[in-house]
Scaffold this active site. Sequence first.
Site, PDB file in Angstrom:
ATOM      1  CG  HIS A  39      42.515  40.080  35.133  1.00  0.00           C
ATOM      2  ND1 HIS A  39      42.483  40.538  36.427  1.00  0.00           N
ATOM      3  CD2 HIS A  39      43.792  39.682  34.914  1.00  0.00           C
ATOM      4  CE1 HIS A  39      43.688  40.411  36.964  1.00  0.00           C
ATOM      5  NE2 HIS A  39      44.506  39.907  36.063  1.00  0.00           N
ATOM      6  CE  LYS A 104      41.757  34.024  49.602  1.00  0.00           C
ATOM      7  NZ  LYS A 104      41.015  32.775  49.456  1.00  0.00           N
TER       8      LYS A 104
END
Lengths: 185, 280
Positions: A39, A104
């Site tokens: 990212h 998650k």
Amino acid sequence: MGDYKRLKTPLSEDDILSLKSGDRVLLSGYIYTARDAAHKRLLESLDKGEEPPIDLKGIVIYYCGPSPARPGRPIGAAGPTTAYRMDPFTPRMLELGVKGFIGKGKRSKEVIEALKTLKGVYFAATGGAGALLSQRIKEAEVVAYEDLGPEAIRKLYVEDFPLIVVNDAYGNDLYEEGRRKYRKI
Amino acid sequence: MREIHVDRIIGTVKNLCIKANYELPQDVREFLLKALEKEESEVGKEVIKQLLENADIAQRERIPICQDTGSAVVFVELGQDVHIVGGNLHEAINEGVRRGYTEGYLRKSIVRDPLRRKNTGDNTPAFIHVELVPGDKMKITVLPKGGGSENMGKLVILTPAEGIEGVKKFVIKAVEEAGPNPCPPVVLGVGIGGTFEYATYLAKKALLRPLGVRHPDPFYAKLEEELIDEINKLGIGPQGLGGITTALDVHVEYSATHITSLPVAVNFNCHATRRAEAEL
């Protein structure tokens, strides 16, 4: 349980709007892995005016750093990593056209708000089910940032990848709802 | 004096790294089965079923239980009458980790330093705790420790006046704040007393105890039971999606401490509480 919705990538806005927190989904098609380092590098390269290494429109990003593949297999264990570390990058990924995120753990208020305004969905896969999820991944190929090892961007072809919608495009949060329902103190 | 050659240590550590990452300990599996019977949430049950199926697939298909095959935390109980020959203990353990993680197709998750973050490429160094004990045996335990659960760990130094209620409040708040992040149902290690660093060591060491085994001191055994009950009332549930199974077990270890201090450390482990041990 027979109440899974089947979806195919890339996701359209109609797909996104049809999903509600708590929905169970079996996702098929191509998805892309990216974690913290990928990212950071991707957004820094865009800041320098460079082209992104993959087309981000309508894609689903999977927060996952798999273990190495044994010979003859596409991938090793490949469950989700904790998503909050990607929170600072997520609103911008939505602006760039990414529609879905798989991880998650809980997301920030900013991410939940951005999913609502920019029409995206955050799915949870079962953390610690890396062997089971691995079997739903049929192909895997590193498409960018190979030097990042497990953190490289991989293009995965998944079949019936089991997910649950946590944050939908309406501002709902399954983690909050689920906890409220079973809280006894 | 009994001699142990480093080659045996290397081979043992290698095998333990691989075993721990592919075979969920029997006690953890049994506790997941018990949780499946008790869980009230349908989604929670579905998650636990996936985890049991995952453990079967991992063992049968030789795929790690979780892709985060962890930091290699290695506990050694070293008999003081053992003489290690052929090299040194720390290098031997690291060589075992290197071979285990490379030959076992395990993920290399360690960076050389915390700010420049270059991966060491072989999952070394291990995090090694050596305790000298009487005798001429050597016990090695490998605890591959995932990052998601480790990152939720907390330490506080309470005042003695805050007492047992203060301890409970702190532990429960840590679980509540962690929510879905450490991959519940979790196993908690709680270290109480000692000094700043010793409390955290005790919390980690508490994770080695098999599930269901209570502290030998009834006072602390009761504290463990009370913590399990209250944590499971938080509603977090399997994967944080809601339910009554938030902790599979809580293990407390305590130590003597200073008259002014009440340190409390909480170390989270995920449901994939992996460990393997061997005696040489």
